[in-house]
Design a protein around this motif. Sequence first.
Motif, PDB file in Angstrom:
ATOM      1  N   GLY A  42       0.420  -2.887  -2.487  1.00 43.41           N
ATOM      2  CA  GLY A  42      -0.845  -3.292  -1.880  1.00 43.41           C
ATOM      3  C   GLY A  42      -0.740  -3.963  -0.529  1.00 43.41           C
ATOM      4  N   ASP A  43       0.454  -3.965   0.098  1.00 41.05           N
ATOM      5  CA  ASP A  43       0.586  -4.600   1.409  1.00 41.05           C
ATOM      6  C   ASP A  43      -0.132  -3.768   2.468  1.00 41.05           C
ATOM      7  OD1 ASP A  43       2.227  -6.792   3.006  1.00 41.05           O
ATOM      8  OD2 ASP A  43       2.383  -4.919   4.122  1.00 41.05           O
ATOM      9  N   ARG A  44      -1.113  -4.382   3.123  1.00 42.67           N
ATOM     10  CA  ARG A  44      -1.967  -3.671   4.083  1.00 42.67           C
ATOM     11  C   ARG A  44      -1.189  -3.126   5.286  1.00 42.67           C
ATOM     12  NH1 ARG A  44      -6.749  -6.951   7.015  1.00 42.67           N
ATOM     13  NH2 ARG A  44      -5.040  -7.572   8.379  1.00 42.67           N
ATOM     14  N   GLU A  45      -0.298  -3.941   5.818  1.00 42.74           N
ATOM     15  CA  GLU A  45       0.483  -3.500   6.982  1.00 42.74           C
ATOM     16  C   GLU A  45       1.387  -2.331   6.619  1.00 42.74           C
ATOM     17  OE1 GLU A  45       3.273  -5.458  10.535  1.00 42.74           O
ATOM     18  OE2 GLU A  45       2.778  -6.633   8.749  1.00 42.74           O
ATOM     19  N   ALA A  46       1.983  -2.393   5.434  1.00 46.40           N
ATOM     20  CA  ALA A  46       2.843  -1.302   4.976  1.00 46.40           C
ATOM     21  C   ALA A  46       2.036  -0.017   4.807  1.00 46.40           C
ATOM     22  CB  ALA A  46       3.515  -1.678   3.664  1.00 46.40           C
ATOM     23  N   GLN A  47       0.835  -0.130   4.254  1.00 47.72           N
ATOM     24  CA  GLN A  47      -0.019   1.036   4.075  1.00 47.72           C
ATOM     25  C   GLN A  47      -0.363   1.669   5.422  1.00 47.72           C
ATOM     26  OE1 GLN A  47      -3.152  -0.854   1.847  1.00 47.72           O
ATOM     27  NE2 GLN A  47      -2.192  -0.463  -0.126  1.00 47.72           N
ATOM     28  N   ARG A  96      -4.061  10.053   5.814  1.00 45.80           N
ATOM     29  CA  ARG A  96      -5.438   9.586   5.604  1.00 45.80           C
ATOM     30  C   ARG A  96      -5.543   8.723   4.350  1.00 45.80           C
ATOM     31  NH1 ARG A  96      -9.998  13.687   3.677  1.00 45.80           N
ATOM     32  NH2 ARG A  96      -8.950  13.183   1.762  1.00 45.80           N
ATOM     33  N   PHE A  97      -4.881   9.154   3.282  1.00 43.65           N
ATOM     34  CA  PHE A  97      -4.922   8.419   2.009  1.00 43.65           C
ATOM     35  C   PHE A  97      -4.507   6.965   2.210  1.00 43.65           C
ATOM     36  CE2 PHE A  97      -2.540   6.796  -1.687  1.00 43.65           C
ATOM     37  CZ  PHE A  97      -3.516   6.864  -2.663  1.00 43.65           C
ATOM     38  N   TRP A  98      -3.381   6.732   2.876  1.00 47.53           N
ATOM     39  CA  TRP A  98      -2.886   5.371   3.045  1.00 47.53           C
ATOM     40  C   TRP A  98      -3.688   4.596   4.083  1.00 47.53           C
ATOM     41  CZ3 TRP A  98      -0.430   3.214  -0.642  1.00 47.53           C
ATOM     42  CH2 TRP A  98       0.382   3.978  -1.488  1.00 47.53           C
ATOM     43  N   TRP A  99      -4.135   5.288   5.119  1.00 47.50           N
ATOM     44  CA  TRP A  99      -4.970   4.602   6.116  1.00 47.50           C
ATOM     45  C   TRP A  99      -6.303   4.178   5.511  1.00 47.50           C
ATOM     46  CZ3 TRP A  99      -3.603   8.491  10.567  1.00 47.50           C
ATOM     47  CH2 TRP A  99      -2.453   8.038  11.232  1.00 47.50           C
ATOM     48  N   GLU A 100      -6.845   4.989   4.624  1.00 51.20           N
ATOM     49  CA  GLU A 100      -8.109   4.625   3.966  1.00 51.20           C
ATOM     50  C   GLU A 100      -7.924   3.366   3.115  1.00 51.20           C
ATOM     51  OE1 GLU A 100      -9.330   8.192   1.952  1.00 51.20           O
ATOM     52  OE2 GLU A 100     -10.625   8.809   3.626  1.00 51.20           O
ATOM     53  N   LYS A 101      -6.793   3.276   2.435  1.00 50.90           N
ATOM     54  CA  LYS A 101      -6.516   2.086   1.626  1.00 50.90           C
ATOM     55  C   LYS A 101      -6.421   0.840   2.512  1.00 50.90           C
ATOM     56  CE  LYS A 101      -4.323   3.777  -2.596  1.00 50.90           C
ATOM     57  NZ  LYS A 101      -5.276   3.056  -3.455  1.00 50.90           N
ATOM     58  N   ALA A 102      -5.683   0.965   3.624  1.00 51.06           N
ATOM     59  CA  ALA A 102      -5.516  -0.180   4.530  1.00 51.06           C
ATOM     60  C   ALA A 102      -6.829  -0.518   5.238  1.00 51.06           C
ATOM     61  CB  ALA A 102      -4.429   0.126   5.555  1.00 51.06           C
ATOM     62  N   ALA A 103      -7.584   0.512   5.615  1.00 55.38           N
ATOM     63  CA  ALA A 103      -8.866   0.289   6.291  1.00 55.38           C
ATOM     64  C   ALA A 103      -9.843  -0.439   5.380  1.00 55.38           C
ATOM     65  CB  ALA A 103      -9.459   1.621   6.745  1.00 55.38           C
ATOM     66  N   ALA A 104      -9.821  -0.095   4.080  1.00 55.11           N
ATOM     67  CA  ALA A 104     -10.706  -0.747   3.113  1.00 55.11           C
ATOM     68  C   ALA A 104     -10.388  -2.231   2.982  1.00 55.11           C
ATOM     69  CB  ALA A 104     -10.584  -0.066   1.755  1.00 55.11           C
ATOM     70  N   LYS A 105      -9.146  -2.595   3.327  1.00 53.90           N
ATOM     71  CA  LYS A 105      -8.744  -4.005   3.292  1.00 53.90           C
ATOM     72  C   LYS A 105      -8.947  -4.689   4.636  1.00 53.90           C
ATOM     73  CE  LYS A 105      -5.305  -3.309  -0.332  1.00 53.90           C
ATOM     74  NZ  LYS A 105      -3.879  -3.244  -0.652  1.00 53.90           N
ATOM     75  N   GLY A 106      -9.547  -3.947   5.578  1.00 55.36           N
ATOM     76  CA  GLY A 106      -9.892  -4.556   6.856  1.00 55.36           C
ATOM     77  C   GLY A 106      -8.881  -4.387   7.965  1.00 55.36           C
TER      78      GLY A 106
END
Length: 376
Positions: A153-158, A179-189
Amino acid sequence: MKIAALLTLLLVSLFASTVERGVEAYKKGDYRKAFLLYEKAAREGSARAQVNLAMMYKYNIGVKKEPKKALALLEEASRSGYPRALVELGIFYDEGIGIEPDPSKAFALYEKAASRGYARAMTRLAQLFETGRGVRKDPKRAFAWYKKAARKGDREAQTNLGAMYDRGIGTRADPVLARFWWEKAAAKGSADAQNALAYLYLQGRGVKKDAEKAFSLFLQAAQKGSARAGHNIAFLYEEGIGVKKSCSKAVKWYKKAARQNYTPSMVSLAQLYLDGSCTAKDAKKAAELLEKAAKRGDPAAPFALAKLYEEGEGVRQNFKEAAFWYTIAAQKGDPQAQYNLGLLYYNGLGVQKDPVRARFLMQKAKEAGLKVPGTL
């Protein structure tokens, strides 16, 4: 044994209580109270308090900035094996904060924290493998560590994992997984992830092309302070892509990003001032922006600035300055700058006349694909 265990639990509880009160005070903006509470718990041996106190010294929050004090606190906290302390101490060695840089020491600290399952440490390890700092460069190992941290769940890693999938670094290129990982990180701001996603929608890579969606994502990132996103918003307003064309809004966003020292915005704004297409023509302002961008290392600014000095537009004509900035651009591989500099050497303008050097530069420009008029 039971009494000793009970005393240990009691001490831990007291530390936690003091630290939590410090955290609450910090969240409320009462930094002085937070500092005193952290200081008390730190003296009593709380590693968490020691790290929190170190961060206040590091970032000049409620106390005078003192990197060496922060470093000493992190050294003490890391002895307990507290993962956050290990990572923060690693960053001090990695970036040379209060001490000489030592990426190898940073690597060892990150590795120790990563072995305890700490996601942020995994991300920092990945960055070292990606860049080759303190360890042999290894994109595959960087990818593997980013993936481990991203799954935790690390945003920077995603965000960084998405970039590796996008560019095919350490793995095969896969815009869908990017896109999958960027969407996860984007959802976290993550503003970086929102920017990256916006590019996918703008270009239609791994997703249906959607300029309006791209604009929305750029806007979200810009609202978090991303100058790069602000620059992209300005460009979309200038071109009318995904949003109604608006010169005034384009200029506004370019100015905002330029104030954040984002050099591409300085160059774009300068171009608008030069051609007068979106705002009142002002060559002097353009020259000022280009000089600022060039001094900050922007790759496009030196050539544009050299041309203004050569032609005396927005500045007093100065062939010596023109030659200086053409040289900077030529060294960056700009064939037009190489050719123009060659002409200055050929004619002895701003530099000592040197036909041999002139031909060398113009030949170099020709070999780079520039259509050179006449014979050399």
